[in-house]
Design a protein around this motif. Structure first.
Motif, PDB file in Angstrom:
ATOM      1  N   TRP A 129       0.778  -1.242   0.000  1.00  0.00           N
ATOM      2  CA  TRP A 129       0.000   0.000   0.000  1.00  0.00           C
ATOM      3  C   TRP A 129       0.807   1.288   0.000  1.00  0.00           C
ATOM      4  N   LYS A 130       2.122   1.196   0.215  1.00  0.00           N
ATOM      5  CA  LYS A 130       2.913   2.440   0.214  1.00  0.00           C
ATOM      6  C   LYS A 130       3.193   2.882  -1.213  1.00  0.00           C
ATOM      7  N   ARG A 131       3.376   4.187  -1.392  1.00  0.00           N
ATOM      8  CA  ARG A 131       3.654   4.742  -2.714  1.00  0.00           C
ATOM      9  C   ARG A 131       5.158   4.893  -2.905  1.00  0.00           C
ATOM     10  N   PRO A 132       5.653   4.772  -4.140  1.00  0.00           N
ATOM     11  CA  PRO A 132       7.090   4.961  -4.367  1.00  0.00           C
ATOM     12  C   PRO A 132       7.514   6.397  -4.068  1.00  0.00           C
ATOM     13  N   GLY A 133       8.655   6.526  -3.420  1.00  0.00           N
ATOM     14  CA  GLY A 133       9.164   7.857  -3.081  1.00  0.00           C
ATOM     15  C   GLY A 133      10.227   8.300  -4.078  1.00  0.00           C
ATOM     16  N   LYS A 134      10.835   9.438  -3.773  1.00  0.00           N
ATOM     17  CA  LYS A 134      11.856   9.982  -4.680  1.00  0.00           C
ATOM     18  C   LYS A 134      13.038   9.028  -4.791  1.00  0.00           C
TER      19      LYS A 134
ATOM     20  N   VAL B 143     -13.506   1.012  -3.953  1.00  0.00           N
ATOM     21  CA  VAL B 143     -12.642   2.090  -4.455  1.00  0.00           C
ATOM     22  C   VAL B 143     -11.487   2.334  -3.464  1.00  0.00           C
ATOM     23  N   GLY B 144     -11.776   2.237  -2.172  1.00  0.00           N
ATOM     24  CA  GLY B 144     -10.730   2.417  -1.158  1.00  0.00           C
ATOM     25  C   GLY B 144      -9.630   1.373  -1.308  1.00  0.00           C
ATOM     26  N   LEU B 145     -10.033   0.102  -1.417  1.00  0.00           N
ATOM     27  CA  LEU B 145      -9.034  -0.976  -1.539  1.00  0.00           C
ATOM     28  C   LEU B 145      -8.260  -0.870  -2.848  1.00  0.00           C
ATOM     29  N   LEU B 146      -8.963  -0.516  -3.930  1.00  0.00           N
ATOM     30  CA  LEU B 146      -8.277  -0.392  -5.219  1.00  0.00           C
ATOM     31  C   LEU B 146      -7.255   0.747  -5.184  1.00  0.00           C
ATOM     32  N   THR B 147      -7.608   1.825  -4.514  1.00  0.00           N
ATOM     33  CA  THR B 147      -6.681   2.957  -4.420  1.00  0.00           C
ATOM     34  C   THR B 147      -5.489   2.589  -3.540  1.00  0.00           C
ATOM     35  N   LEU B 148      -5.799   1.938  -2.432  1.00  0.00           N
ATOM     36  CA  LEU B 148      -4.746   1.584  -1.476  1.00  0.00           C
ATOM     37  C   LEU B 148      -3.740   0.605  -2.086  1.00  0.00           C
ATOM     38  N   PHE B 149      -4.237  -0.367  -2.810  1.00  0.00           N
ATOM     39  CA  PHE B 149      -3.362  -1.415  -3.341  1.00  0.00           C
ATOM     40  C   PHE B 149      -3.219  -1.337  -4.863  1.00  0.00           C
ATOM     41  N   ALA B 150      -3.326  -0.125  -5.410  1.00  0.00           N
ATOM     42  CA  ALA B 150      -3.246   0.037  -6.879  1.00  0.00           C
ATOM     43  C   ALA B 150      -1.935  -0.528  -7.415  1.00  0.00           C
ATOM     44  N   LYS B 151      -0.842  -0.246  -6.705  1.00  0.00           N
ATOM     45  CA  LYS B 151       0.486  -0.704  -7.136  1.00  0.00           C
ATOM     46  C   LYS B 151       0.496  -2.237  -7.279  1.00  0.00           C
ATOM     47  N   GLU B 152      -0.038  -2.911  -6.280  1.00  0.00           N
ATOM     48  CA  GLU B 152      -0.030  -4.376  -6.275  1.00  0.00           C
ATOM     49  C   GLU B 152      -0.975  -4.937  -7.346  1.00  0.00           C
ATOM     50  N   PHE B 153      -2.161  -4.323  -7.473  1.00  0.00           N
ATOM     51  CA  PHE B 153      -3.116  -4.823  -8.466  1.00  0.00           C
ATOM     52  C   PHE B 153      -2.581  -4.654  -9.885  1.00  0.00           C
ATOM     53  N   PHE B 154      -1.867  -3.567 -10.144  1.00  0.00           N
ATOM     54  CA  PHE B 154      -1.327  -3.375 -11.489  1.00  0.00           C
ATOM     55  C   PHE B 154      -0.216  -4.372 -11.789  1.00  0.00           C
ATOM     56  N   PHE B 155       0.627  -4.634 -10.807  1.00  0.00           N
ATOM     57  CA  PHE B 155       1.691  -5.620 -11.009  1.00  0.00           C
ATOM     58  C   PHE B 155       1.061  -6.984 -11.274  1.00  0.00           C
ATOM     59  N   LEU B 156       0.036  -7.295 -10.495  1.00  0.00           N
ATOM     60  CA  LEU B 156      -0.694  -8.554 -10.664  1.00  0.00           C
ATOM     61  C   LEU B 156      -1.278  -8.654 -12.070  1.00  0.00           C
ATOM     62  N   ALA B 157      -1.856  -7.546 -12.551  1.00  0.00           N
ATOM     63  CA  ALA B 157      -2.465  -7.557 -13.884  1.00  0.00           C
ATOM     64  C   ALA B 157      -1.405  -7.685 -14.968  1.00  0.00           C
ATOM     65  N   PHE B 158      -0.236  -7.111 -14.735  1.00  0.00           N
ATOM     66  CA  PHE B 158       0.819  -7.137 -15.753  1.00  0.00           C
ATOM     67  C   PHE B 158       1.468  -8.517 -15.831  1.00  0.00           C
ATOM     68  N   ASP B 159       1.832  -9.063 -14.679  1.00  0.00           N
ATOM     69  CA  ASP B 159       2.517 -10.356 -14.680  1.00  0.00           C
ATOM     70  C   ASP B 159       2.422 -10.936 -13.271  1.00  0.00           C
ATOM     71  N   GLN B 160       1.466 -11.829 -13.077  1.00  0.00           N
ATOM     72  CA  GLN B 160       1.211 -12.339 -11.721  1.00  0.00           C
ATOM     73  C   GLN B 160       2.397 -13.123 -11.172  1.00  0.00           C
ATOM     74  N   GLU B 161       3.032 -13.918 -12.031  1.00  0.00           N
ATOM     75  CA  GLU B 161       4.144 -14.739 -11.535  1.00  0.00           C
ATOM     76  C   GLU B 161       5.318 -13.862 -11.121  1.00  0.00           C
ATOM     77  N   MET B 162       5.596 -12.828 -11.932  1.00  0.00           N
ATOM     78  CA  MET B 162       6.688 -11.923 -11.581  1.00  0.00           C
ATOM     79  C   MET B 162       6.369 -11.164 -10.295  1.00  0.00           C
ATOM     80  N   ALA B 163       5.087 -10.810 -10.135  1.00  0.00           N
ATOM     81  CA  ALA B 163       4.684 -10.092  -8.918  1.00  0.00           C
ATOM     82  C   ALA B 163       4.951 -10.972  -7.697  1.00  0.00           C
TER      83      ALA B 163
END
Lengths: 276, 333
Positions: A129-134, B143-163
């Protein structure tokens, strides 16, 4: 291509200890539903070591890397990474292992830029859940510079050529700041000049940052001068040792067939039977 | 004129439509990127079977719909994970099996029940205050969970095994995504029905997918590429010769209403070496190095632009419908 980022920026450099085994296969076997992929593998890879893995197609080279990543538990025997059973690897263990998978097709329309793809390599280090920093963005920039792709950072990944995509994925593995770097055919699809640049970079990472590197390649001549030890696989571990010990006519003939020859300079060549 | 907006049922309907549309569009981005497009149809029809069973047994429809929807989504996920069956095959089987169950349950009912069909086609005007609260609560959670874990969900969507290999608990996030999709569909059933919810999941995300080439461009801030600023000095130092690789998109010949398909646009973005434009006296700088400049697509502002737009529209229609196109061109001239 610039030099890799200074050693002091790498978190594993300061506490580096030579010789401590990081990866331990103990009579480990790995099976797919249709049969064995690897059988009775006993192998120790020490911290800071550079091991090259060679073998014919379907010999289990990629399976060996997937096993080290903890994606494939052994069906028999044991495998320990960072002194932890591979079945129990936690996220923080995995974040210390950089992995470049075998080249595969990337969806050309997936909306992602080269920089975003490299930033994904920081996910484990950044944490949930953390965002990438500088600092993370700076590491990504360094990684892209290391592979000579800094000019393409805002390009859509799908618009890059296969070789450029491969370099972006190498940058992703580097951005992870790994302690162990697993590379599966890193030079596939890359032009000859870039092949050497990438291999130079890998060697520098090993020498300057003392990364433990396991490099899988079907190109014996490319890997032999780089690796400290070679592991020759064909479902079983046929040979393990220096290039001189492994690349002998007898051992290669057993694994690849009698058409494989070695030259006086240590190069491995295939006898050209088409013109006989 | 807007008196009708004071009607309570209409207010509830509009709010329910906005909430459902918003939450489906948000989660649809990850559904489309992960290649789970048809899971919407499979889960929606499974949830409908749950509703039909609830009416048959005289129980509350929502728990049954949730059980059927979640169960189906998880089974599809497990089958995909084990690699025993392709995703489209497992979704096809669950889709038809659950729809058959729904028809069986409806057939077993002794009387005709119009309410059940409301869940198939939606009945937005009959949304109650409690249902609206439930939809709003779920929208906030999703929307809260998607915003909070957007980084993880995008990695999962791009390549689950690499994630997974990179230290992201990708398997857990995959099942979290399936759970959120199933819950979104179940809660949207009453409002828009089992058929339309599938369209609400796919169409906004599919549209965005056609128009973007960056994770940041597809939806709101997803955690990646937050800081696009770079030191201009570094750029100058990198290429003292005054040449650089530029990705600026050059104006392309019109080959359609939106200036060509995505494939053509990607080709146009291939780099070309162009001279660096220095900053002029007014301080106007050249476009930033390596940045993709998008062609802005705005509505026509002047009559000339409107004529041009109509001309391109007629051209597109002419290509698409050769018989009707010439008539339109004559009409336009």
């Amino acid at each position: 291509m610039s030099h890799p980022h200074p050693a002091h920026t790498h978190p594993h450099h300061a506490d580096h200890e030579h010789g401590k085994p990081l990866i331990r296969f103990d009579h480990a076997s790995f099976w797919y539903p249709h049969g064995p992929a690897l059988e009775d593998i006993t192998l120790e890879i020490a911290d800071g070591e550079f091991v090259g893995v060679i073998g014919p197609n379907g010999s289990g080279k990629t399976t060996l890397l997937r096993a080290i990543l903890g994606l494939m538990p052994p069906t028999r025997g044991s495998l320990r990474i960072f002194d932890c059973a591979c079945q129990n690897l936690r996220c923080y263990h995995r974040a210390r292992i950089g992995y470049l998978p075998q080249k595969r097709a990337v969806d050309p329309y997936f909306p992602i830029t080269a920089r975003e793809a490299v930033l994904m390599g920081r996910s484990g280090a950044i944490g949930l859940w953390k965002r990438p920093g500088k600092a993370d963005l700076e590491i990504v920039r360094h990684a892209l510079e290391d592979v000579g792709m800094e000019d393409y950072e805002d390009h859509p990944l799908g618009a890059l050529s296969g070789g450029q995509q491969q370099r972006v994925f190498i940058a992703r593995a580097l951005a992870q700041h790994p302690q162990i770097l697993l590379l599966d055919e890193p030079t596939t699809g890359i032009d000859t000049t870039t092949q050497h640049t990438v291999l130079d970079l890998i060697q520098r990472l090993h020498e300057e940052l003392h990364l433990t590197i396991v490099l899988v390649s079907h190109d014996i001549n490319l890997i032999a001068p780089l690796a400290e030890r070679l592991a020759l696989l064909k479902t079983r571990l046929y040979a393990l040792g220096s290039a001189k010990q492994v690349l002998t006519k007898e051992i290669l003939a057993q694994v690849y067939g009698p058409q494989i020859l070695t030259t006086d300079t240590g190069h491995v060549i295939v006898a050209d039977h088409h013109h006989n | 004129m807007v008196d009708f907006l004071t009607l309570g049922f209409l207010q509830r309907s509009l709010m329910a439509a906005a909430l459902t549309g918003g939450v489906c569009a948000a989660i649809g981005v990850f559904v489309v990127l992960r290649g789970l497009a048809f899971i919407g149809a499979g889960t929606a029809h499974a949830a409908f079977a749950g509703v039909a069973l609830a009416y048959l047994l005289g129980g509350p429809p929502m728990p049954f719909a949730i059980a059927f929807g979640l169960g189906t989504a998880w089974i599809i996920g497990l089958l995909e994970e084990r690699g025993r069956m392709k995703l489209d095959v497992s979704i096809g089987i669950s889709y038809t099996a659950t729809m058959a169950l729904a028809i069986l349950f409806i057939g077993l009912m002794k009387t005709y029940n119009a309410e059940v069909y409301g869940y198939l086609f939606g009945s937005i005007l009959s949304v109650t205050a409690d249902e609206l609260k439930l939809t709003a609560g779920l929208a906030a959670v999703v929307v809260g969970l998607l915003t909070l874990f957007a980084k993880e969900f995008f990695f999962l969507a791009f390549d689950q095994e690499m994630a997974e290999a990179s230290g992201v608990p990708a398997r857990r996030f995959f099942f979290l995504l399936l759970t959120l999709v199933a819950l979104t569909i179940v809660v949207s059933l009453k409002t828009v029905g089992a058929i339309l919810v599938f369209a609400l999941l796919l169409i906004p995300a599919a549209t965005a997918y056609q128009l973007t080439s960056s994770l940041r461009g597809g939806a709101h801030d997803r955690g990646f590429a937050q800081d696009r600023r770079r030191d201009p000095g570094l750029r100058a130092a990198a290429d003292p010769g005054g040449h650089r690789v530029s990705t600026d998109v050059q104006p392309a010949p019109d080959d359609g209403l939106l200036g060509g398909d995505r494939r053509a646009r990607l080709r146009r973005r291939r780099p070309a070496v162009v001279p660096v434009r220095p900053a002029d006296r007014s301080g106007h700088r050249a476009p930033r190095h390596g940045r993709v400049l998008r062609r802005r697509r705005t509505l026509p502002q002047t009559s000339a632009q409107a004529r041009d737009f109509l001309k391109r529209l007629a051209h597109c229609l002419q290509r698409a419908f050769p018989k009707v196109g010439p008539v339109l061109v004559r009409f336009q001239t």
